[in-house]
Design a protein around this motif. Structure first.
Motif, PDB file in Angstrom:
ATOM      1  N   TYR A 198       0.789  -1.129   0.090  1.00  0.00           N
ATOM      2  CA  TYR A 198      -0.161  -0.045  -0.056  1.00  0.00           C
ATOM      3  C   TYR A 198       0.707   1.338  -0.090  1.00  0.00           C
ATOM      4  O   TYR A 198       0.403   2.258  -0.625  1.00  0.00           O
ATOM      5  CB  TYR A 198      -1.151  -0.136   1.132  1.00  0.00           C
ATOM      6  CG  TYR A 198      -2.027  -1.019   0.829  1.00  0.00           C
ATOM      7  CD1 TYR A 198      -3.058  -0.860   0.254  1.00  0.00           C
ATOM      8  CD2 TYR A 198      -1.879  -2.501   1.386  1.00  0.00           C
ATOM      9  CE1 TYR A 198      -3.988  -1.885  -0.429  1.00  0.00           C
ATOM     10  CE2 TYR A 198      -2.525  -3.562   0.832  1.00  0.00           C
ATOM     11  CZ  TYR A 198      -3.636  -3.278  -0.051  1.00  0.00           C
ATOM     12  OH  TYR A 198      -4.757  -4.097  -0.118  1.00  0.00           O
ATOM     13  N   VAL A 199       2.179   1.083   0.496  1.00  0.00           N
ATOM     14  CA  VAL A 199       3.082   2.249   0.342  1.00  0.00           C
ATOM     15  C   VAL A 199       3.296   2.318  -1.160  1.00  0.00           C
ATOM     16  O   VAL A 199       3.330   3.518  -1.552  1.00  0.00           O
ATOM     17  CB  VAL A 199       4.252   2.189   1.058  1.00  0.00           C
ATOM     18  CG1 VAL A 199       5.482   3.108   0.919  1.00  0.00           C
ATOM     19  CG2 VAL A 199       3.999   2.088   2.649  1.00  0.00           C
ATOM     20  N   ILE A 200       3.483   1.324  -1.795  1.00  0.00           N
ATOM     21  CA  ILE A 200       3.849   1.489  -3.297  1.00  0.00           C
ATOM     22  C   ILE A 200       2.625   1.844  -4.084  1.00  0.00           C
ATOM     23  O   ILE A 200       2.584   2.676  -4.932  1.00  0.00           O
ATOM     24  CB  ILE A 200       3.986   0.051  -3.739  1.00  0.00           C
ATOM     25  CG1 ILE A 200       5.361  -0.677  -3.239  1.00  0.00           C
ATOM     26  CG2 ILE A 200       4.321   0.051  -5.344  1.00  0.00           C
ATOM     27  CD1 ILE A 200       5.804  -2.057  -3.430  1.00  0.00           C
ATOM     28  N   MET A 201       1.392   1.482  -3.715  1.00  0.00           N
ATOM     29  CA  MET A 201       0.049   2.052  -4.199  1.00  0.00           C
ATOM     30  C   MET A 201      -0.110   3.568  -4.110  1.00  0.00           C
ATOM     31  O   MET A 201      -0.264   4.291  -4.912  1.00  0.00           O
ATOM     32  CB  MET A 201      -0.929   1.412  -3.821  1.00  0.00           C
ATOM     33  CG  MET A 201      -1.037  -0.237  -4.217  1.00  0.00           C
ATOM     34  SD  MET A 201      -2.665  -0.711  -3.862  1.00  0.00           S
ATOM     35  CE  MET A 201      -4.002  -0.183  -5.088  1.00  0.00           C
ATOM     36  N   LEU A 202       0.324   4.099  -2.924  1.00  0.00           N
ATOM     37  CA  LEU A 202       0.249   5.480  -2.508  1.00  0.00           C
ATOM     38  C   LEU A 202       1.221   6.233  -3.126  1.00  0.00           C
ATOM     39  O   LEU A 202       1.021   7.587  -3.420  1.00  0.00           O
ATOM     40  CB  LEU A 202       0.422   5.782  -1.030  1.00  0.00           C
ATOM     41  CG  LEU A 202      -0.622   5.297  -0.039  1.00  0.00           C
ATOM     42  CD1 LEU A 202      -0.631   5.199   1.327  1.00  0.00           C
ATOM     43  CD2 LEU A 202      -2.223   5.703  -0.432  1.00  0.00           C
ATOM     44  N   ALA A 203       2.285   5.344  -3.521  1.00  0.00           N
ATOM     45  CA  ALA A 203       3.275   6.193  -4.299  1.00  0.00           C
ATOM     46  C   ALA A 203       3.140   6.491  -5.723  1.00  0.00           C
ATOM     47  O   ALA A 203       3.837   6.744  -6.559  1.00  0.00           O
ATOM     48  CB  ALA A 203       4.629   5.761  -4.049  1.00  0.00           C
ATOM     49  N   GLY A 204       1.848   5.793  -6.290  1.00  0.00           N
ATOM     50  CA  GLY A 204       1.757   5.703  -7.760  1.00  0.00           C
ATOM     51  C   GLY A 204       0.686   6.663  -8.131  1.00  0.00           C
ATOM     52  O   GLY A 204      -0.172   7.465  -7.460  1.00  0.00           O
ATOM     53  N   GLU A 205       0.553   6.670  -9.429  1.00  0.00           N
ATOM     54  CA  GLU A 205      -0.553   7.589  -9.954  1.00  0.00           C
ATOM     55  C   GLU A 205      -1.640   6.400 -10.513  1.00  0.00           C
ATOM     56  O   GLU A 205      -1.293   5.341 -11.142  1.00  0.00           O
ATOM     57  CB  GLU A 205       0.282   8.178 -11.325  1.00  0.00           C
ATOM     58  CG  GLU A 205      -0.799   8.842 -12.312  1.00  0.00           C
ATOM     59  CD  GLU A 205      -0.265   9.392 -13.434  1.00  0.00           C
ATOM     60  OE1 GLU A 205      -0.262  10.611 -13.501  1.00  0.00           O
ATOM     61  OE2 GLU A 205       0.359   8.722 -14.215  1.00  0.00           O
ATOM     62  N   HIS A 206      -2.743   6.761 -10.084  1.00  0.00           N
ATOM     63  CA  HIS A 206      -3.807   5.711 -10.658  1.00  0.00           C
ATOM     64  C   HIS A 206      -5.170   6.582 -11.037  1.00  0.00           C
ATOM     65  O   HIS A 206      -5.302   7.807 -10.600  1.00  0.00           O
ATOM     66  CB  HIS A 206      -4.048   5.180  -9.041  1.00  0.00           C
ATOM     67  CG  HIS A 206      -3.079   3.983  -8.865  1.00  0.00           C
ATOM     68  ND1 HIS A 206      -3.049   2.805  -9.261  1.00  0.00           N
ATOM     69  CD2 HIS A 206      -2.082   4.402  -7.704  1.00  0.00           C
ATOM     70  CE1 HIS A 206      -1.901   2.050  -8.546  1.00  0.00           C
ATOM     71  NE2 HIS A 206      -1.402   2.984  -7.665  1.00  0.00           N
ATOM     72  N   PRO A 207      -6.065   5.716 -11.747  1.00  0.00           N
ATOM     73  CA  PRO A 207      -7.333   6.289 -12.072  1.00  0.00           C
ATOM     74  C   PRO A 207      -7.946   6.797 -10.867  1.00  0.00           C
ATOM     75  O   PRO A 207      -7.903   6.161  -9.623  1.00  0.00           O
ATOM     76  CB  PRO A 207      -7.999   5.432 -12.875  1.00  0.00           C
ATOM     77  CG  PRO A 207      -6.728   4.550 -13.435  1.00  0.00           C
ATOM     78  CD  PRO A 207      -5.776   4.767 -12.498  1.00  0.00           C
TER      79      PRO A 207
END
Length: 310
Positions: free
Chosen positions: A184-193
């Motif tokens: 979830y850190v990786i997800m929060l570091a990402g660009e998402h729709p």
């Protein structure tokens, strides 16, 4: 895990390309080496339990805001709370949310066996371990991004008001995740729709949708699990990774995808691979092996250096 494929089918659409669920160290605390007790406090952000730990001289001295995401042991784990306190002693206001909403992983620690158990005792032990593995698999199937991400978003919105000074001092939110929390850190570091950031299922309607940028300034991850190729492809914020060599829960092909994406996007990163250690080694807790203890200290220093340099 009795069936690692089952453990990943529910949470991830491309589960076959991820690590196999979670390991023992994600759901069981190691011994507390110094019998240390937590010094922070439990509070609530709305209806979400949160452990908060602050530097001793805060708010008289400025501090950065750190969102700490736990393994399956969750926010009420003494070891996780002490981990938060250690980061607080290094100058961070640490916010550690209950990302499982009271549904932390079932304890999967093996029942201590007798030195020479009888045939009956061996059968009982195997049955107990099978039951525990099944419970963990079922638990993992409930912990989807659609459930976890909205919790994290609520916490992030709350800290923007309550700890605006710490966020301003660090020019953003920092985040560290261990095991389950690492994904979830990786997800929060990402660009998402928007659908992903809002914790909603994706569909064909996402085509042409405006994407949201990272929700953290920089992140660090120790022995993450359930990470997908898509997670890495979306990353835009600087990331540090403390990995375990030959880790079935974070396969080499997933790590290589991360390396490729970091290189292609010119994203600042620091990847260190630790050999001879178990998945979960970086989480606070005691080990008999001096080599594991040394690696644990090195991983913490890697993460701390990364946070302080960004």
């Amino acid at each position: 895990m009795s069936d690692p494929e089952l453990a990943t089918k529910a949470p991830e659409s491309d589960a076959m390309e991820t690590g196999a669920g979670v390991g023992e160290h994600c759901v069981t605390d190691r011994p507390n080496p110094d019998d240390r007790q937590p010094s922070g406090e439990m509070t609530k952000f709305g209806d979400i339990d949160v452990y908060v730990s602050k530097p001793g001289d805060y708010p008289n001295s400025p501090a950065k805001l750190l969102l700490l995401l736990t393994p399956g042991t969750g926010v009420h784990s003494t070891n996780n709370q002490i981990q938060a306190d250690i980061f607080a002693s290094e100058g961070f206001v640490v916010i550690m949310p209950d990302q499982f909403r009271g549904d932390a992983a079932p304890n999967s620690k093996a029942i201590p066996a007798e030195e020479h158990p009888s045939i009956l005792e061996q059968v009982k032990l195997r049955a107990a371990e099978t039951a525990k593995s099944f419970l963990v698999d079922m638990w993992l199937a409930r912990q989807t991004p659609e459930k976890v991400i909205p919790i994290l978003l609520k916490v992030i919105e709350a800290v923007k008001d309550e700890y605006a000074d710490a966020i301003a001092h660090g020019e953003g939110i920092y985040s560290v995740g261990y095991c389950f929390g690492g994904k979830y850190v990786i997800m929060l570091a990402g660009e998402h729709p928007d659908t992903v950031v809002a914790g909603q299922p994706q569909g064909d309607e996402e085509v042409g949708m405006v994407k949201k940028g990272p929700l953290i300034k920089a992140g660090a991850v120790a022995h993450a699990t359930l990470v997908t190729r898509e997670d890495f492809k979306a990353v835009q914020a600087p990331l540090a990774l403390a990995c375990v060599e030959n880790d079935p829960l974070f396969p080499e092909e997933i790590l290589q995808e991360g390396r490729k994406q970091f290189a292609a996007s010119n994203i600042k990163h620091d990847i260190q691979v630790y050999s001879g250690v178990p998945h979960g080694f970086a989480v606070y807790g005691d080990y008999d092996s001096p080599a594991i203890k040394e690696a644990q200290a090195a991983a913490f220093q890697q993460i701390l250096t990364w946070l302080k340099s960004h």
